[in-house]
Scaffold this active site. Structure first.
Site, PDB file in Angstrom:
ATOM      1  CD  GLU A  62      62.911  35.106  87.307  1.00  0.00           C
ATOM      2  OE1 GLU A  62      63.404  35.702  88.342  1.00  0.00           O
ATOM      3  OE2 GLU A  62      62.329  35.467  86.250  1.00  0.00           O
ATOM      4  CG  ASN A 102      59.759  46.434  83.995  1.00  0.00           C
ATOM      5  OD1 ASN A 102      58.845  47.566  84.039  1.00  0.00           O
ATOM      6  ND2 ASN A 102      59.723  45.678  82.691  1.00  0.00           N
ATOM      7  N   GLY A 117      63.563  34.146  80.547  1.00  0.00           N
ATOM      8  CA  GLY A 117      62.928  35.365  81.093  1.00  0.00           C
ATOM      9  C   GLY A 117      61.405  35.484  80.290  1.00  0.00           C
ATOM     10  CB  VAL A 118      58.566  37.550  81.391  1.00  0.00           C
ATOM     11  CG1 VAL A 118      57.138  37.611  80.958  1.00  0.00           C
ATOM     12  CG2 VAL A 118      58.575  36.512  82.718  1.00  0.00           C
ATOM     13  N   GLY A 119      58.387  37.448  77.997  1.00  0.00           N
ATOM     14  CA  GLY A 119      58.381  38.366  77.155  1.00  0.00           C
ATOM     15  C   GLY A 119      58.081  37.730  75.741  1.00  0.00           C
ATOM     16  CG  ASN A 120      55.645  39.694  72.866  1.00  0.00           C
ATOM     17  OD1 ASN A 120      54.819  38.890  73.277  1.00  0.00           O
ATOM     18  ND2 ASN A 120      55.556  40.853  73.044  1.00  0.00           N
ATOM     19  CE  LYS A 126      60.554  54.912  73.912  1.00  0.00           C
ATOM     20  NZ  LYS A 126      59.236  54.565  73.925  1.00  0.00           N
TER      21      LYS A 126
END
Length: 503
Positions: free
Chosen positions: A292, A382, A267-270, A406
Site C-alpha cells: 500500500e 483507525n 503495514g505502516v508504523g515504527n 500503555k
C-alpha cells in the site's frame, strides 16, 4: 498563475479555495485524494470547514459525507471534524479529533476494506458522488491530471463525481510524473484479469484522463504532505524484527522462499519500519514490494540496492525522506510505482504474486483471531485499512506487535479478541518480542501454547489459567474444538475498563 496548469480551458477555472468551496454544498458526497497523509487536498478542507462554521453560526445545517483513499491529516480530516462538518466518513481514518467525533457518535463511520471502497462508489452503494477534490502535480496540455504523492481512489472519484475541483500543489515535485501507473478496471460485469504477474510491471498510463466539462475550479497550493517522523528503533522493535527475519530464514530452509525471491507487503508504523531496517543486513537480495505505502525503510532498501522495485498506492514518509523524495523523484521513479488502490490492494494480484504480508494489530486471542480496529470491542481506533486485502490473500499472513501497550497495562494477547477483523483461518504467523508462532497446519487447541508464549511474562499465567478453566468446561460438555469460558472470556477487557489495567 502556475506553469503547472498547461491546459488552456482549465487555466480559466483558477480561483481561491474559498471561492471553490462554494461548489461544495450541505449534504454533498465528496470524494478526495489522499492516502496515509500523502496527496490530500491542502486548501479546500479548511475552506469547507469555514463554510460549515459560518453556517452553524447562523443556525443552518452544513455537513458533508467524506470519502478518501485512506487517512489524511489534521489540516484535512482534523479541521473538518473540529468544525462538525462531517456527517459520514469512509473508508479509513487516523485523526484524533475525527476519532473522538466518531466514538461520540457525531460522525457516522463505515469501515471498509480499501480494495473494495472504490468499487462501492462505482456501484452507487452510497448514492451519487457530487464532488471530487484531487491534488495534482500538474495538469497536462490535454487536461489529464498527474497525481501527486498518492493515487488512492482518485480514479473512481473523478469518474463518478458530478463536479471536479483540482488542487495543483507546487510543493510536490514535478519529477513525480512518470511514477504513476493508472489502470482502470472495467465495470462489472465486464471485468478482465488484471495483467500483472510481477510487481515491476506497468500496465497503464502516467496520468488520469478526466471529463474537462466537469471541472468547476482549479486551486493553486504550495504546502507539504503530513509527513510524521518515525520513532527511533527501540529494543523491542529490534527484537521483533529479529524474530521476523528468523521466520523468513525458516521459510528458506523449508524451500518455500529463496533469498532472491522475497515479495513483501508491509503495514505502516515504527515496527514495520524496523523490520525493513533489519533486512538491510540480511541475506535477502532482489527484494520486491507489492504493498500500500512506501515507507522510509523501503527507500533505504532501494538506496542500498537490496530492493529492486516497490509498487504501492502512496507514500508514508518522514519529513526528511519526503524532502529526499522530492529532490530525487527522477531517480526513484525508476524503481517506485504508484497505482490506484483498487490495483495495489486487489486480491487477484496479491494471491498471484505470493506475498508475505506483514501488518500490525491491537490484539490477538489465544486461537489466532486478530482485532485491528476496535479498542475493547467498540471504541474505533483507525479502521481495518488494507490489512485484510493482504491477510486473506497473501501467501503468508503475519502480524507483528509489541506484547504490551500503555506501559504494560494492556496485553496484546488476550483470551478472546473483543472484535475480530482477521479470523483464525487467515492469520498464519504472529510475532512479538518474545518470538514467533507459526500457526499453519495447527488446529485451534494446538495454537494456544504457541500464542501464549508470545505474551508478556506478566500475562502468561493469567492466559494459562483462563485456558485451563475453558478446557475443563469444554471437557465436561464435550465441546473441545475451541474451548472458551464465555463467563470470563472478556475478563481482561473488563478489568481494564474498571481499573485501567488488564493485570
Amino acid at each position: 498563475m502556475s506553469d503547472r496548469i498547461a491546459n488552456a480551458q482549465l487555466r480559466g477555472k483558477v480561483m481561491t479555495a474559498e471561492e471553490a468551496a462554494q461548489f461544495v454544498n450541505h449534504g454533498d458526497k465528496v470524494g478526495i485524494s489522499g492516502f496515509t497523509g500523502a496527496g490530500y487536498p491542502k486548501a479546500l478542507p479548511t475552506a469547507i470547514a469555514e463554510r460549515a462554521k459560518e453556517a452553524h453560526a447562523k443556525g443552518d445545517e452544513y455537513m458533508i459525507d467524506l470519502f478518501t483513499g485512506a487517512s489524511t491529516a489534521p489540516d484535512c480530516d482534523g479541521v473538518l471534524a473540529e468544525a462538525d462538518a462531517l456527517r459520514f466518513r469512509t473508508p479509513y481514518q487516523s485523526d484524533p479529533i475525527l476519532r473522538k467525533k466518531i466514538n461520540e457518535g457525531i460522525t457516522l463511520y463505515a469501515d471498509y476494506h480499501l480494495s473494495e471502497s472504490g468499487l462501492y462508489v462505482e456501484q452507487g452503494f452510497f448514492g451519487q458522488m457530487n464532488v471530487a477534490i484531487v491534488e495534482a502535480v500538474r495538469i497536462k496540455e490535454d487536461g489529464s491530471i498527474v497525481p501527486s504523492s498518492s493515487v488512492g481512489n482518485n480514479v473512481e472519484y473523478l469518474d463518478n463525481a458530478e463536479k471536479i475541483i483540482i488542487e495543483v500543489n507546487s510543493w510536490q515535485s514535478e519529477n513525480l510524473e512518470g511514477m504513476h501507473d493508472i489502470y482502470r478496471i472495467n465495470r462489472l460485469p465486464n471485468r478482465q484479469p488484471i495483467p500483472i504477474t510481477a510487481p515491476e510491471q506497468r500496465i497503464g498510463s502516467t496520468a488520469i484522463d478526466i471529463d474537462l466539462n466537469k471541472v468547476v475550479a482549479v486551486v493553486e497550493t504550495n504546502a507539504p504532505d503530513r509527513n510524521a517522523p518515525f520513532a527511533p528503533v527501540d529494543e523491542v522493535s529490534k527484537q521483533i524484527a529479529g524474530h521476523f527475519l528468523d521466520f523468513l530464514e525458516g521459510e528458506v530452509a523449508a524451500g518455500r522462499l529463496s533469498y532472491d525471491g522475497y515479495i513483501m507487503q508491509s503495514g505502516v508504523g515504527n515496527v514495520p519500519n524496523a523490520v525493513m531496517a533489519g533486512l538491510l543486513d540480511s541475506k535477502f537480495e532482489n527484494i520486491k514490494a507489492y504493498t500500500e505505502v512506501i515507507q522510509d525503510g523501503m527507500v533505504d532498501l532501494i538506496d542500498a540496492g537490496k530492493m529492486t522495485v516497490a509498487s504501492a498506492t502512496s507514500f508514508s514518509l518522514s519529513p526528511e525522506y519526503a524532502e529526499k523524495m522530492n529532490e530525487n523523484a527522477h531517480k526513484y521513479r525508476e524503481s517506485i510505482i504508484l497505482r490506484p488502490q483498487q490495483i495495489s490492494n486487489h486480491p487477484e494480484v496479491v494471491r498471484r504474486l505470493g506475498l508475505i504480508a506483514t501488518n500490525g494489530l491491537i490484539e490477538a486471542d489465544i486461537y489466532g483471531n486478530v482485532n485491528s480496529t476496535n479498542v475493547s470491542g467498540s471504541r474505533m481506533m483507525n479502521g481495518v485499512g488494507g490489512s485484510a486485502d493482504f491477510t486473506r490473500n497473501g501467501f503468508v499472513s503475519s502480524f507483528i506487535t509489541p506484547s504490551v501497550a500503555k506501559g504494560g497495562a494492556i496485553s496484546a494477547i488476550v483470551p478472546f479478541a473483543s472484535h475480530i477483523d482477521h479470523t483464525e483461518q487467515d492469520v498464519k504467523v504472529i510475532i512479538t518480542e518474545y518470538g514467533y508462532a507459526d500457526l499453519r497446519g495447527l488446529a485451534p487447541r494446538q495454537r494456544v501454547e504457541k500464542i501464549i508464549a508470545l505474551a508478556h511474562p506478566d500475562y502468561r499465567p493469567l492466559l494459562e489459567e483462563y485456558y485451563d478453566r475453558a478446557l475443563k468446561i469444554a471437557q465436561e460438555k464435550s465441546i473441545m474444538q475451541t474451548p472458551h469460558d464465555l463467563a470470563t472470556a472478556f475478563s481482561f477487557h473488563q478489568r481494564f475498563l474498571e481499573t485501567g489495567s488488564m493485570k
